[in-house]
Design a protein around this motif. Structure first.
Motif, PDB file in Angstrom:
ATOM      1  N   UNK A 180       0.854  -1.190   0.000  1.00 49.54           N
ATOM      2  CA  UNK A 180       0.000   0.000   0.000  1.00 49.54           C
ATOM      3  C   UNK A 180       0.891   1.241   0.000  1.00 49.54           C
ATOM      4  N   UNK A 181       0.275   2.393  -0.195  1.00 47.23           N
ATOM      5  CA  UNK A 181       1.050   3.634  -0.323  1.00 47.23           C
ATOM      6  C   UNK A 181       1.887   3.889   0.916  1.00 47.23           C
ATOM      7  N   UNK A 182       1.349   3.617   2.107  1.00 45.07           N
ATOM      8  CA  UNK A 182       2.095   3.883   3.339  1.00 45.07           C
ATOM      9  C   UNK A 182       3.393   3.080   3.411  1.00 45.07           C
ATOM     10  N   UNK A 203       0.510  10.889  -5.448  1.00 38.99           N
ATOM     11  CA  UNK A 203      -0.017   9.607  -5.905  1.00 38.99           C
ATOM     12  C   UNK A 203      -1.516   9.554  -5.628  1.00 38.99           C
ATOM     13  N   UNK A 204      -2.264   8.989  -6.555  1.00 38.15           N
ATOM     14  CA  UNK A 204      -3.707   8.840  -6.375  1.00 38.15           C
ATOM     15  C   UNK A 204      -3.996   7.507  -5.676  1.00 38.15           C
ATOM     16  N   UNK A 205      -4.668   7.586  -4.540  1.00 40.11           N
ATOM     17  CA  UNK A 205      -5.046   6.391  -3.784  1.00 40.11           C
ATOM     18  C   UNK A 205      -6.255   5.724  -4.446  1.00 40.11           C
ATOM     19  N   UNK A 206      -6.549   4.454  -4.109  1.00 43.73           N
ATOM     20  CA  UNK A 206      -7.726   3.778  -4.678  1.00 43.73           C
ATOM     21  C   UNK A 206      -9.029   4.542  -4.447  1.00 43.73           C
ATOM     22  N   UNK A 207      -9.093   5.313  -3.365  1.00 43.37           N
ATOM     23  CA  UNK A 207     -10.294   6.109  -3.067  1.00 43.37           C
ATOM     24  C   UNK A 207     -10.408   7.342  -3.949  1.00 43.37           C
ATOM     25  N   UNK A 209      -8.299   9.824  -3.490  1.00 41.86           N
ATOM     26  CA  UNK A 209      -7.599  10.843  -2.718  1.00 41.86           C
ATOM     27  C   UNK A 209      -6.166  11.008  -3.223  1.00 41.86           C
ATOM     28  N   UNK A 210      -5.700  12.253  -3.270  1.00 37.43           N
ATOM     29  CA  UNK A 210      -4.321  12.538  -3.658  1.00 37.43           C
ATOM     30  C   UNK A 210      -3.425  12.450  -2.419  1.00 37.43           C
ATOM     31  N   UNK A 211      -2.453  11.545  -2.469  1.00 36.86           N
ATOM     32  CA  UNK A 211      -1.530  11.368  -1.357  1.00 36.86           C
ATOM     33  C   UNK A 211      -0.162  11.927  -1.729  1.00 36.86           C
ATOM     34  N   UNK A 212       0.539  12.412  -0.742  1.00 41.82           N
ATOM     35  CA  UNK A 212       1.903  12.894  -0.934  1.00 41.82           C
ATOM     36  C   UNK A 212       2.880  11.987  -0.193  1.00 41.82           C
ATOM     37  N   UNK A 213       3.911  11.554  -0.912  1.00 43.28           N
ATOM     38  CA  UNK A 213       4.923  10.677  -0.335  1.00 43.28           C
ATOM     39  C   UNK A 213       6.279  11.356  -0.459  1.00 43.28           C
ATOM     40  N   UNK A 255       9.354  -4.063 -13.187  1.00 42.94           N
ATOM     41  CA  UNK A 255       7.950  -4.445 -13.027  1.00 42.94           C
ATOM     42  C   UNK A 255       7.241  -3.292 -12.339  1.00 42.94           C
ATOM     43  N   UNK A 256       5.929  -3.280 -12.437  1.00 46.19           N
ATOM     44  CA  UNK A 256       5.161  -2.230 -11.774  1.00 46.19           C
ATOM     45  C   UNK A 256       5.106  -2.466 -10.277  1.00 46.19           C
ATOM     46  N   UNK A 257       5.141  -1.355  -9.549  1.00 48.62           N
ATOM     47  CA  UNK A 257       4.976  -1.379  -8.103  1.00 48.62           C
ATOM     48  C   UNK A 257       3.588  -0.826  -7.782  1.00 48.62           C
ATOM     49  N   UNK A 258       2.856  -1.474  -6.905  1.00 48.32           N
ATOM     50  CA  UNK A 258       1.480  -1.087  -6.596  1.00 48.32           C
ATOM     51  C   UNK A 258       0.661  -0.930  -7.881  1.00 48.32           C
ATOM     52  N   UNK A 259       0.595  -1.985  -8.694  1.00 47.47           N
ATOM     53  CA  UNK A 259      -0.066  -1.883 -10.003  1.00 47.47           C
ATOM     54  C   UNK A 259      -1.570  -1.651  -9.926  1.00 47.47           C
ATOM     55  N   UNK A 260      -2.181  -1.890  -8.759  1.00 48.91           N
ATOM     56  CA  UNK A 260      -3.629  -1.710  -8.652  1.00 48.91           C
ATOM     57  C   UNK A 260      -4.040  -0.267  -8.381  1.00 48.91           C
ATOM     58  N   UNK A 261      -3.074   0.621  -8.176  1.00 53.94           N
ATOM     59  CA  UNK A 261      -3.415   2.029  -7.961  1.00 53.94           C
ATOM     60  C   UNK A 261      -3.927   2.650  -9.253  1.00 53.94           C
ATOM     61  N   UNK A 262      -4.816   3.639  -9.155  1.00 49.04           N
ATOM     62  CA  UNK A 262      -5.255   4.344 -10.365  1.00 49.04           C
ATOM     63  C   UNK A 262      -4.073   4.993 -11.083  1.00 49.04           C
ATOM     64  N   UNK A 263      -4.135   5.008 -12.407  1.00 47.77           N
ATOM     65  CA  UNK A 263      -3.068   5.653 -13.174  1.00 47.77           C
ATOM     66  C   UNK A 263      -3.179   7.172 -13.040  1.00 47.77           C
ATOM     67  N   UNK A 264      -2.043   7.812 -12.917  1.00 46.84           N
ATOM     68  CA  UNK A 264      -1.996   9.272 -12.931  1.00 46.84           C
ATOM     69  C   UNK A 264      -1.618   9.721 -14.343  1.00 46.84           C
ATOM     70  N   UNK A 265      -2.561  10.333 -15.031  1.00 46.06           N
ATOM     71  CA  UNK A 265      -2.344  10.749 -16.414  1.00 46.06           C
ATOM     72  C   UNK A 265      -1.596  12.077 -16.487  1.00 46.06           C
TER      73      UNK A 265
END
Length: 302
Positions: A180-182, A203-207, A209-213, A255-265
């Motif tokens: 997960x993002x955390x 990064x866009x969370x599954x919800x 929401x825009x998260x900052x890392x 390979x992709x990391x956290x591939x299930x997250x929404x794509x950020x266009x």
């Protein structure tokens, strides 16, 4: 008499300070200039010029009329220039700024097709990884990926790419797969130093929401290809546009990391200075890129 010619005669008299010099400037006789100005004053019912034996100067109302008339004449001149330019064949030097990654991979391969189509144009392409000041640095246009920072520029969208996190299988085997993002806070995140958001990933969370890392790892660099190379050698996780890593992904280098997250266009834009009309060489190049990149949109956004 022609209203625009009357305006031009009056404005030229004011500019030149007299009828003789105005006639020389316009290429007509002094009497013709005088007739145009007299006709204008008669039509308006106002005296626009103070005439003495030594000099000619605008009256108060004449000065106010001059300001508006000069705008009208300038607009008319620009309109004529626009029509002439739009009918002319695109030619001259076209100076382009483009990020190194995108320029090498996507722009360089299509330049030959453009130059064969428009042989009177010469291109000077400058590859760099900073936002150039188009007007002050003498560029005709720039290609930019992501959010546009300067809203005063004109822009045309060419294509869309997606931004995703990638890493080498060797890195994930050694440090584990984030779930997960955390979890990213426990990983080495490769940082792109020219990012407008600083050392943060948005990064866009599954919800939705825009998260900052906050990023921090072994490497900070201002070049996307270098970040990809670092990711391929197992130095950490990179967050890059898909046009950069699609080949490496296909080969299994990453390979992709956290591939299930929404794509950020991210939008890919041609930006150019504002103006009342676009130079033919700029318009021709942008139209060409729209056609070329429409065929590549699938690959860029894959």
């Amino acid at each position: 008499m022609d209203r625009l010619t009357e305006m031009e005669a009056f404005a030229t008299v004011v500019d030149q300070g007299g009828f003789t010099d105005a006639a020389r400037k316009m290429g007509i006789s002094k009497s013709a200039v005088s007739k145009h100005v007299s006709s204008l004053e008669a039509r308006l019912g106002a005296r626009l010029l103070n005439r003495t034996t030594r000099r000619v100067s605008p009256t108060e109302i004449g000065l106010a009329y001059y300001d508006r008339a000069r705008h009208v004449l300038n607009d008319a001149g620009e309109a004529d220039a626009m029509v002439n330019a739009m009918q002319s064949e695109p030619n001259g030097l076209l100076r382009i700024s483009v990020a190194t990654d995108f320029g090498v991979k996507h722009l360089s391969p299509v330049l030959a097709g453009f130059l064969h189509q428009f042989p009177e144009i010469q291109i000077n392409m400058v590859l760099n990884n900073r936002y150039v000041e188009l007007i002050s640095e003498g560029f005709d246009l720039a290609l930019r990926v992501g959010d546009l920072e300067d809203s005063t520029l004109r822009a045309r969208k060419l294509a869309t790419t997606s931004k995703r996190m990638i890493a080498a299988p060797s890195y994930l085997e050694k440090f584990g797969h984030p779930k997960r993002i955390d979890d990213l806070s426990d990983h080495k995140l490769l940082h792109y130093s020219n990012q407008s958001s600083g050392n943060l990933w948005k990064i866009t969370a599954p919800s939705g929401e825009k998260r900052q890392v906050r990023t921090g790892g072994w490497l900070t660099v201002n070049d996307g290809q270098s970040l990809l190379n670092a990711a391929k050698t197992g130095l950490g996780i990179a967050y890059l546009p898909s046009f950069l890593f699609e080949d490496a992904l296909g080969r299994g280098d990453v390979v992709e990391v956290l591939p299930d997250l929404p794509y950020d266009d991210l939008g890919i834009y041609a930006v150019y200075p504002p103006g009342r009309f676009t130079q033919p060489k700029v318009r021709a190049f942008i139209d060409f890129l729209v056609r070329e990149f429409s065929a590549e949109k699938q690959a860029m956004s894959a």
